[in-house]
Structure formats: structure tokens, C-alpha cells
Design an enzyme around this catalytic site. Sequence first.
Site, PDB file in Angstrom:
ATOM      1  N   GLY A  62      -2.168 -46.666  83.469  1.00 37.41           N
ATOM      2  CA  GLY A  62      -1.971 -47.977  82.841  1.00 37.41           C
ATOM      3  C   GLY A  62      -1.632 -49.041  83.883  1.00 37.41           C
ATOM      4  O   GLY A  62      -1.398 -48.732  85.052  1.00 37.41           O
ATOM      5  N   MET A  63      -1.603 -50.293  83.443  1.00 36.99           N
ATOM      6  CA  MET A  63      -1.326 -51.393  84.387  1.00 36.99           C
ATOM      7  C   MET A  63       0.032 -51.226  85.053  1.00 36.99           C
ATOM      8  O   MET A  63       0.154 -51.370  86.272  1.00 36.99           O
ATOM      9  CB  MET A  63      -1.388 -52.731  83.646  1.00 36.99           C
ATOM     10  CG  MET A  63      -0.996 -53.892  84.536  1.00 36.99           C
ATOM     11  SD  MET A  63      -1.188 -55.508  83.790  1.00 36.99           S
ATOM     12  CE  MET A  63       0.111 -55.538  82.568  1.00 36.99           C
ATOM     13  N   GLY A  78       2.145 -48.434  85.099  1.00 39.26           N
ATOM     14  CA  GLY A  78       2.297 -47.161  85.814  1.00 39.26           C
ATOM     15  C   GLY A  78       1.570 -47.181  87.149  1.00 39.26           C
ATOM     16  O   GLY A  78       2.103 -46.707  88.163  1.00 39.26           O
ATOM     17  N   SER A 108      10.414 -53.575  76.390  1.00 31.75           N
ATOM     18  CA  SER A 108       9.670 -54.833  76.249  1.00 31.75           C
ATOM     19  C   SER A 108      10.600 -55.916  75.715  1.00 31.75           C
ATOM     20  O   SER A 108      11.543 -55.622  74.967  1.00 31.75           O
ATOM     21  CB  SER A 108       8.533 -54.623  75.261  1.00 31.75           C
ATOM     22  OG  SER A 108       8.063 -55.868  74.775  1.00 31.75           O
ATOM     23  N   SER A 109      10.282 -57.163  76.035  1.00 32.00           N
ATOM     24  CA  SER A 109      11.107 -58.276  75.545  1.00 32.00           C
ATOM     25  C   SER A 109      11.002 -58.445  74.032  1.00 32.00           C
ATOM     26  O   SER A 109      11.814 -59.166  73.442  1.00 32.00           O
ATOM     27  CB  SER A 109      10.706 -59.579  76.238  1.00 32.00           C
ATOM     28  OG  SER A 109       9.349 -59.863  75.999  1.00 32.00           O
ATOM     29  N   CYS A 110      10.043 -57.777  73.393  1.00 32.71           N
ATOM     30  CA  CYS A 110       9.931 -57.940  71.938  1.00 32.71           C
ATOM     31  C   CYS A 110      10.998 -57.147  71.181  1.00 32.71           C
ATOM     32  O   CYS A 110      11.051 -57.211  69.956  1.00 32.71           O
ATOM     33  CB  CYS A 110       8.542 -57.600  71.444  1.00 32.71           C
ATOM     34  SG  CYS A 110       8.159 -55.865  71.524  1.00 32.71           S
ATOM     35  N   TYR A 149       6.290 -51.840  67.302  1.00 30.30           N
ATOM     36  CA  TYR A 149       6.439 -51.548  68.733  1.00 30.30           C
ATOM     37  C   TYR A 149       7.901 -51.762  69.152  1.00 30.30           C
ATOM     38  O   TYR A 149       8.483 -50.954  69.890  1.00 30.30           O
ATOM     39  CB  TYR A 149       5.519 -52.488  69.507  1.00 30.30           C
ATOM     40  CG  TYR A 149       5.488 -52.320  70.993  1.00 30.30           C
ATOM     41  CD1 TYR A 149       4.936 -51.179  71.576  1.00 30.30           C
ATOM     42  CD2 TYR A 149       5.959 -53.326  71.833  1.00 30.30           C
ATOM     43  CE1 TYR A 149       4.873 -51.046  72.953  1.00 30.30           C
ATOM     44  CE2 TYR A 149       5.892 -53.197  73.214  1.00 30.30           C
ATOM     45  CZ  TYR A 149       5.349 -52.056  73.759  1.00 30.30           C
ATOM     46  OH  TYR A 149       5.287 -51.933  75.131  1.00 30.30           O
ATOM     47  N   LYS A 153      10.603 -49.167  70.890  1.00 32.34           N
ATOM     48  CA  LYS A 153      11.229 -49.436  72.195  1.00 32.34           C
ATOM     49  C   LYS A 153      12.762 -49.478  72.073  1.00 32.34           C
ATOM     50  O   LYS A 153      13.471 -49.037  72.982  1.00 32.34           O
ATOM     51  CB  LYS A 153      10.690 -50.749  72.775  1.00 32.34           C
ATOM     52  CG  LYS A 153       9.235 -50.651  73.210  1.00 32.34           C
ATOM     53  CD  LYS A 153       9.073 -49.661  74.352  1.00 32.34           C
ATOM     54  CE  LYS A 153       7.680 -49.607  74.914  1.00 32.34           C
ATOM     55  NZ  LYS A 153       7.543 -48.599  75.983  1.00 32.34           N
ATOM     56  N   LEU A 213       3.789 -59.003  80.899  1.00 33.78           N
ATOM     57  CA  LEU A 213       3.271 -58.684  82.234  1.00 33.78           C
ATOM     58  C   LEU A 213       1.764 -58.931  82.291  1.00 33.78           C
ATOM     59  O   LEU A 213       1.069 -58.848  81.281  1.00 33.78           O
ATOM     60  CB  LEU A 213       3.567 -57.223  82.578  1.00 33.78           C
ATOM     61  CG  LEU A 213       5.037 -56.800  82.474  1.00 33.78           C
ATOM     62  CD1 LEU A 213       5.183 -55.308  82.789  1.00 33.78           C
ATOM     63  CD2 LEU A 213       5.914 -57.631  83.398  1.00 33.78           C
ATOM     64  N   HIS A 228      -3.566 -58.669  75.867  1.00 32.82           N
ATOM     65  CA  HIS A 228      -2.576 -59.740  75.839  1.00 32.82           C
ATOM     66  C   HIS A 228      -3.251 -61.065  76.228  1.00 32.82           C
ATOM     67  O   HIS A 228      -4.422 -61.087  76.596  1.00 32.82           O
ATOM     68  CB  HIS A 228      -1.429 -59.424  76.806  1.00 32.82           C
ATOM     69  CG  HIS A 228      -0.568 -58.299  76.342  1.00 32.82           C
ATOM     70  ND1 HIS A 228      -0.694 -57.028  76.825  1.00 32.82           N
ATOM     71  CD2 HIS A 228       0.432 -58.247  75.420  1.00 32.82           C
ATOM     72  CE1 HIS A 228       0.185 -56.240  76.229  1.00 32.82           C
ATOM     73  NE2 HIS A 228       0.881 -56.948  75.370  1.00 32.82           N
TER      74      HIS A 228
END
Length: 322
Positions: A19-20, A22, A112-114, A141, A145, A171, A184
Site C-alpha cells: 500500500g501507499m 506501507g 486516521s484523522s476521521c 472506518y 480505527k 495522506l 482520495h
Amino acid sequence: MSGTFELRGKRVFVAGHRGMVGSAVVRRLASEDCEVLTAGRDELDLLDQQGVRRWMADRRPDAVVMAAAKVGGILANDTYPVDFLQDNLVMQTNVVDSAFRNDVGKLLFLGSSCIYPKLAPQPIPEDALLTGPLEPTNEWYAIAKIAGLKLCQAYRRQHGVDYISAMPTNLYGPGDNFDLTSSHVVPALMRKAHQLKLQGGKALSVWGSGKPMREFLHVDDAADAMVWLLKNYSGDSHVNVGSGEDITIADLARTIVSVVGAEATITFDATKPDGTPRKLMDVSRLFATGWRPRYGLSDGLEQTYGWFLRHIDKGDIRLGAA
Ligand code: GFB
């Protein structure tokens, strides 16, 4: 900040290395004197509890970075609530549980900020967690988290292990998902602007009103912060990871049009959701340790567009349907 973890000579498992995030963590760990362990999906299915336990018992990492997750933009979150809730709960529980069973001393969980309430005070401090209702488009999600960071806290409390959590802002960067239905906003607008440039189109369609504000961080900065926390942070509370600055989606779109060099005007698609109005994170806890991002937004977008151009014809970018 307290406590240090020496990476030298250690075996560090990066879950989610394709992933982006990782892959950025793997790039960053290359400059540490440690052995990086990764496993492709054919070798290790993180949804398979017994498989994860076996793999961890066999490979015996000293530290784990949990960067594997089912992720996506606002529409994907809203469309696949089961996948975002269930897959994330199962994967993260398998990894944390197996890490503990195999004596992993240090684990970094990525959130995550969410996780924060939709109408949290801005900038959002870490202790705004669980003080109000979540943003409905991504509550599935977010709940997963929140459970992940609480699981790390619970392991700290009950078993005394050094499991910590980092909560990054939105990100972007090399390795991002450019599929317009699940991506995103940054990769979506970059790809759309690129197509307009090639085809001579004039109107860049931006979802929603353009008024929401978002904070963005280049993924290499996020990976740097994560390795920094792995080495230097040991605490019960999760830590916000961001740039400390935000921008409206309309201004982001203008910046991307300029970086790409497209001659396009911006139109707004009111049939698509805005999501949370603002989620600027309070990064004072992280910045107090001396850590800072290296990329400004324009530089980071230029670097990302350069990567996109170098890879677009190689077939190794996730593009999905046009
Ligand atoms: O990046 P994004 O999908 O996620 O959308 P969130 C950010 C904002 O950009 C929203 C707008 O207001 C979108 O409506 N936007 C404008 C677009 N044009 C586009 C477009 O073409 N594509 C996309 N995707 N957005 C996600 C959460 O929320 O943030 C995840 O759903 C995760 O769970 C992630 O937390 C970091 O910032 O709204």
C-alpha cells in the site's frame, strides 16, 4: 515523549507493504540498520487468524508496523461500510493478537484523522476522541480505527507491552490509488487534471461544494513520523501526525491544476458529498518532539505528479476505470 526503541539489529514486520503508506515505511526503514520483513497476499492473508499466527510464529519479528488496512476516499467509505468496518477490525485484531502471542515488544498501529467527531474543535487535539458523533460518510472506518487504537491501549494496560498508535491526516504521494471511484481527493483531481491536459478539456469536476477544508501530508513525511514515533515514543495516548496546515478543496483543485499544467476551470458537482467540514489536527504533541514534515503542499504535489508521469505508462499505477 518518553521511552526509546533501538531499531538497530531488529526484525521489523511492515504489514501492508504494497500500500501507499506501507511502501513508504519500507523505503524509510531502508536507512535504519534493521531487517524489514514483508509478506505478499499470496503468502499471508491478514484476514486469516490462524495464518497470521503461524506466519508470526515462523518469522518472529521484534517490532510490527500495522499499515495494512482497507482504505478509500469518501465515496468508497460510504458505499462499502461492511468492508471498511469488518475487514479492518479483523485484520488489525489478527495482527495485534499474533504480535502479542509471539512476544513482539513494540507495535505501531496506524489510524486516521476521521476517528474524531465531525464537529471537533479545530485544530483537533488527541483528547477530542469520543467527545461527539462521527462524520456519517466514514463512521464505519472510524469505528474500526478507534477499536484498533483502543486495542493497543488495552494491551499496554493489561499486558504492559509497548504498543502505540499514530493518527495521520489525509495522506498522498507515490503509490496512491488513482482509481476515480475509490481514491482520495488528491489522486482523483491529479488524474482528472492530467486527462484534461492530454485531451484539451476545460472543466475540472470537483465533488461537493469545494468548501470543506483538509490537511494533507506527503506519505514520505508520514512514514518518517511513524519511524520517529516507533523509535522515540512510548505512551498510552495516540499521537496526531499532520502538517499543521489546511486548505479548502477548491484551493487544492486550483493548486493541482497549476502543478499539472492543465488550463482548466473548476466546476462543482453537488451530487457528491462534502463529508466533514474541517479536520485540521493539533500536531503540537508531535511537533514538541522536534519532528517536522519536509514537504510543503506544492512541493509534495509536484513530486507526486512527477512519480505519476514516470509510472503512468508502466501499468503499475492503480487506475481502475477512467
Ligand atoms: O479525500 P476524500 O475522498 O476523503 O475527500 P475525506 C475529501 C474532500 O474532497 C471531500 C472532495 O469533500 C470530497 O467531496 N472531493 C472533490 C473529492 N473532488 C473529489 C474527487 O474527485 N474525489 C474524491 N475522493 N474527493 C476520507 C475518509 O474522508 O479521508 C476516509 O472517507 C479517511 O475514511 C480519509 O479517513 C483520510 O477526507 O472526506
